[in-house]
Write a protein that holds these residues in place. Sequence first.
Motif, PDB file in Angstrom:
ATOM      1  N   VAL A  47       0.585  -1.615  -0.299  1.00 31.84           N
ATOM      2  CA  VAL A  47       0.106  -0.103   0.631  1.00 31.84           C
ATOM      3  C   VAL A  47       0.505   1.349   0.007  1.00 31.84           C
ATOM      4  CG1 VAL A  47      -1.729   1.251   1.304  1.00 31.84           C
ATOM      5  CG2 VAL A  47      -1.943  -0.879   1.283  1.00 31.84           C
ATOM      6  N   ASN A  48       0.643   2.337  -0.908  1.00 31.22           N
ATOM      7  CA  ASN A  48       1.189   3.521  -1.263  1.00 31.22           C
ATOM      8  C   ASN A  48       0.435   3.980   0.158  1.00 31.22           C
ATOM      9  OD1 ASN A  48       1.839   5.937  -1.465  1.00 31.22           O
ATOM     10  ND2 ASN A  48       3.041   5.481  -2.454  1.00 31.22           N
ATOM     11  N   ILE A  49       1.027   4.836   1.175  1.00 30.41           N
ATOM     12  CA  ILE A  49       0.832   5.906   2.543  1.00 30.41           C
ATOM     13  C   ILE A  49      -0.571   7.068   2.125  1.00 30.41           C
ATOM     14  CG2 ILE A  49       2.639   6.808   2.769  1.00 30.41           C
ATOM     15  CD1 ILE A  49      -0.281   5.378   5.598  1.00 30.41           C
ATOM     16  N   CYS A  77       3.933   0.435   2.618  1.00 32.82           N
ATOM     17  CA  CYS A  77       4.050  -0.364   2.980  1.00 32.82           C
ATOM     18  C   CYS A  77       3.331  -2.001   3.146  1.00 32.82           C
ATOM     19  CB  CYS A  77       3.632   0.197   4.807  1.00 32.82           C
ATOM     20  SG  CYS A  77       2.000   1.278   4.666  1.00 32.82           S
ATOM     21  N   ARG A  78       3.060  -2.549   4.182  1.00 31.81           N
ATOM     22  CA  ARG A  78       2.475  -4.229   3.750  1.00 31.81           C
ATOM     23  C   ARG A  78       1.141  -3.711   4.996  1.00 31.81           C
ATOM     24  NH1 ARG A  78       2.854  -7.984  -0.008  1.00 31.81           N
ATOM     25  NH2 ARG A  78       1.661  -9.281   2.261  1.00 31.81           N
ATOM     26  N   ALA A  79      -0.262  -3.247   4.824  1.00 35.85           N
ATOM     27  CA  ALA A  79      -1.363  -3.490   5.089  1.00 35.85           C
ATOM     28  C   ALA A  79      -2.582  -3.616   4.488  1.00 35.85           C
ATOM     29  CB  ALA A  79      -1.042  -1.493   5.124  1.00 35.85           C
ATOM     30  N   ASP A  80      -3.177  -3.474   5.646  1.00 37.88           N
ATOM     31  CA  ASP A  80      -4.719  -3.120   4.454  1.00 37.88           C
ATOM     32  C   ASP A  80      -5.634  -2.372   4.744  1.00 37.88           C
ATOM     33  OD1 ASP A  80      -8.233  -3.413   4.305  1.00 37.88           O
ATOM     34  OD2 ASP A  80      -7.689  -5.377   5.207  1.00 37.88           O
ATOM     35  N   ASP A  95      -8.107  -0.641   3.290  1.00 35.61           N
ATOM     36  CA  ASP A  95      -9.600   0.040   4.085  1.00 35.61           C
ATOM     37  C   ASP A  95      -9.276  -0.051   5.466  1.00 35.61           C
ATOM     38  OD1 ASP A  95     -10.640  -0.515   1.557  1.00 35.61           O
ATOM     39  OD2 ASP A  95     -10.579  -2.916   1.834  1.00 35.61           O
ATOM     40  N   ARG A  96      -8.666  -0.915   6.316  1.00 39.58           N
ATOM     41  CA  ARG A  96      -8.402  -0.513   7.247  1.00 39.58           C
ATOM     42  C   ARG A  96      -7.706   1.597   7.408  1.00 39.58           C
ATOM     43  NH1 ARG A  96      -8.520  -6.133  11.105  1.00 39.58           N
ATOM     44  NH2 ARG A  96     -10.390  -6.824   9.620  1.00 39.58           N
ATOM     45  N   LEU A  97      -6.439   1.120   6.956  1.00 40.94           N
ATOM     46  CA  LEU A  97      -5.746   2.127   6.711  1.00 40.94           C
ATOM     47  C   LEU A  97      -6.858   4.087   6.882  1.00 40.94           C
ATOM     48  CD1 LEU A  97      -2.015   2.008   5.599  1.00 40.94           C
ATOM     49  CD2 LEU A  97      -3.106   1.701   7.996  1.00 40.94           C
ATOM     50  N   ILE A  98      -7.825   3.722   5.563  1.00 41.86           N
ATOM     51  CA  ILE A  98      -8.297   4.191   4.982  1.00 41.86           C
ATOM     52  C   ILE A  98      -9.094   5.106   6.401  1.00 41.86           C
ATOM     53  CG2 ILE A  98     -10.400   5.110   3.974  1.00 41.86           C
ATOM     54  CD1 ILE A  98      -8.483   3.578   1.069  1.00 41.86           C
ATOM     55  N   GLN A  99     -10.043   3.640   7.200  1.00 36.26           N
ATOM     56  CA  GLN A  99     -10.984   4.182   8.015  1.00 36.26           C
ATOM     57  C   GLN A  99     -10.135   5.145   9.511  1.00 36.26           C
ATOM     58  OE1 GLN A  99     -14.471   3.556   8.723  1.00 36.26           O
ATOM     59  NE2 GLN A  99     -13.713   5.483   9.793  1.00 36.26           N
ATOM     60  N   ALA A 100      -8.919   4.814  10.215  1.00 35.03           N
ATOM     61  CA  ALA A 100      -8.255   4.326  11.010  1.00 35.03           C
ATOM     62  C   ALA A 100      -8.007   6.630  10.205  1.00 35.03           C
ATOM     63  CB  ALA A 100      -6.700   4.282  10.745  1.00 35.03           C
ATOM     64  N   PHE A 101      -7.335   7.023   9.525  1.00 34.46           N
ATOM     65  CA  PHE A 101      -6.715   8.158   9.170  1.00 34.46           C
ATOM     66  C   PHE A 101      -8.015   9.092   8.809  1.00 34.46           C
ATOM     67  CE2 PHE A 101      -2.930   6.426   7.918  1.00 34.46           C
ATOM     68  CZ  PHE A 101      -1.704   7.405   8.192  1.00 34.46           C
ATOM     69  N   LEU A 102      -9.614   8.880   8.402  1.00 39.19           N
ATOM     70  CA  LEU A 102     -10.382   8.971   8.040  1.00 39.19           C
ATOM     71  C   LEU A 102     -11.104   9.471   9.839  1.00 39.19           C
ATOM     72  CD1 LEU A 102     -12.466  10.312   5.842  1.00 39.19           C
ATOM     73  CD2 LEU A 102     -13.747   8.282   6.314  1.00 39.19           C
ATOM     74  N   GLN A 154      -3.354  -3.434  14.459  1.00 44.59           N
ATOM     75  CA  GLN A 154      -3.785  -4.558  14.076  1.00 44.59           C
ATOM     76  C   GLN A 154      -2.172  -3.925  12.904  1.00 44.59           C
ATOM     77  OE1 GLN A 154      -7.460  -4.255  12.362  1.00 44.59           O
ATOM     78  NE2 GLN A 154      -8.573  -5.238  14.303  1.00 44.59           N
ATOM     79  N   HIS A 155      -1.446  -3.843  12.221  1.00 44.24           N
ATOM     80  CA  HIS A 155      -0.324  -3.380  11.726  1.00 44.24           C
ATOM     81  C   HIS A 155       1.189  -3.186  12.339  1.00 44.24           C
ATOM     82  CE1 HIS A 155      -3.630  -1.965   9.154  1.00 44.24           C
ATOM     83  NE2 HIS A 155      -3.334  -2.439   8.627  1.00 44.24           N
ATOM     84  N   GLY A 156       1.029  -3.546  13.449  1.00 41.77           N
ATOM     85  CA  GLY A 156       2.180  -3.775  14.257  1.00 41.77           C
ATOM     86  C   GLY A 156       2.361  -2.079  14.626  1.00 41.77           C
ATOM     87  N   GLY A 157       1.425  -1.127  14.825  1.00 43.36           N
ATOM     88  CA  GLY A 157       1.697   0.159  14.800  1.00 43.36           C
ATOM     89  C   GLY A 157       1.393   1.033  15.870  1.00 43.36           C
ATOM     90  N   LEU A 158       1.466   2.442  15.848  1.00 42.59           N
ATOM     91  CA  LEU A 158       1.052   3.195  16.819  1.00 42.59           C
ATOM     92  C   LEU A 158       0.647   4.393  16.664  1.00 42.59           C
ATOM     93  CD1 LEU A 158       1.082   3.030  20.344  1.00 42.59           C
ATOM     94  CD2 LEU A 158       3.133   4.041  19.993  1.00 42.59           C
ATOM     95  N   ILE A 159      -0.227   4.900  17.516  1.00 44.98           N
ATOM     96  CA  ILE A 159      -1.008   6.682  17.581  1.00 44.98           C
ATOM     97  C   ILE A 159      -0.577   6.917  18.960  1.00 44.98           C
ATOM     98  CG2 ILE A 159      -3.289   7.751  17.208  1.00 44.98           C
ATOM     99  CD1 ILE A 159      -4.271   5.887  15.469  1.00 44.98           C
ATOM    100  N   GLU A 160      -0.133   8.290  18.087  1.00 47.41           N
ATOM    101  CA  GLU A 160       0.548   9.460  19.265  1.00 47.41           C
ATOM    102  C   GLU A 160      -0.873  10.749  19.423  1.00 47.41           C
ATOM    103  OE1 GLU A 160       4.556   7.772  21.337  1.00 47.41           O
ATOM    104  OE2 GLU A 160       4.047   9.437  20.066  1.00 47.41           O
ATOM    105  N   CYS A 161       0.085  11.409  20.401  1.00 50.02           N
ATOM    106  CA  CYS A 161      -0.577  12.670  20.160  1.00 50.02           C
ATOM    107  C   CYS A 161       0.148  13.937  21.370  1.00 50.02           C
ATOM    108  CB  CYS A 161      -2.395  13.028  20.746  1.00 50.02           C
ATOM    109  SG  CYS A 161      -3.464  14.556  20.466  1.00 50.02           S
ATOM    110  N   ASP A 162      -0.046  14.793  20.320  1.00 52.12           N
ATOM    111  CA  ASP A 162       0.360  15.989  21.510  1.00 52.12           C
ATOM    112  C   ASP A 162      -0.340  17.237  21.127  1.00 52.12           C
ATOM    113  OD1 ASP A 162       2.631  15.043  22.334  1.00 52.12           O
ATOM    114  OD2 ASP A 162       3.604  15.042  20.124  1.00 52.12           O
TER     115      ASP A 162
END
Length: 370
Positions: A206-208, A240-243, A245-252, A333-341
Amino acid sequence: MMYQPAATATLERMILDHLNTAVMLFDQTLRLTYLNPAAEMLFEISARHLIGQPAAALLPCPDTNVEQRLIAALAARHPFTEREVNICVADGRTKTVNCTVLPLAPSDDGGALLVELNQVDRQLRITREEHLLSQHQATQTLLRGLAHEIKNPLGGLRGAAQLLEQELPDASLREYTRIIIDEADRLQALMNRMLGPNRLPSCRAVNIHDVLEHVRSLMLAESPAGPAIVRNYDPSIPDCRADPDRLIQAFLNLVRNAAAAAGVQGQIELKTRVLRQFTLGNQRHRLVLQAQVHDNGAGIPADIRDQIFFPMVSGRVGGSGLGLPIAQELISQHGGLIECDSCPGDTTFTVYLPLESAHGARTESLGHRR
């Protein structure tokens, strides 16, 4: 063998130059006279641009005047340490350091101050990431247990309401059984949203930027009046190797929150970069994708900043409090993490995703983390 003064000075300079700890030397006028290569790396600028700078420009001291504090330390010959001080580097970014000030013995020119800077934001970030991961895992465990306890009674209530509806002779009474059925379905859908998808991600290359452009187009269609969405992409980022649809939903989810915070007159920035030799949780990755969603809205209220990834926690009137927990679960689910400042006028959600397969990541000891 006895060292002569010149030889001793040369040896001392050699030792300082090879330290991993940033060391700086200020004269009695509080002007910088020396810094070692580690300090150059910390400030991300060469020594020739820093030599002669006043201490106040380099060493912010919380809750007091820097020069007064240093002059007092020089006069009293009393060392002190300030912890978790933010210093500014060349491009305006800040780094967190522990700062130790050590007055040196008086000399012909009136003495000097030796300053040692130990960068700690990396350790703080690792601790924060581990806390976020453990928090997310605990939340998911709790939700799964709660969902199991709720779904079974809901199924029984819905089934009983359907049977009762069939037996009621008066059609007007069926309105009440329909309310029971509809509310049971609503609660079932709510639990499913809180738990996220129950199948494994369907990963492919997937191209981010394709993902972010899709999200951007959706937001422009939803809110054509604004806010403005600007792009700051690194075109060299590999797939990156990812789903997708799930990345779209997360970023949306993240961009919708940013749009609500910024308002139609505000601005959202989508930014991508690559980080090298970066640690997520307890795993070191050769390459990590960093994708940021930044907005200039009012910011997240201070009293909920530590709970924003918990379900049902929202800083917006009418917010469901599910967008961020769902996004965190999808990225996890993709082995990642979200942080917030966040602070007023400046909120950034940062998504980290490994750019190599899971078996390519190597676990490293605490002593060798970033």
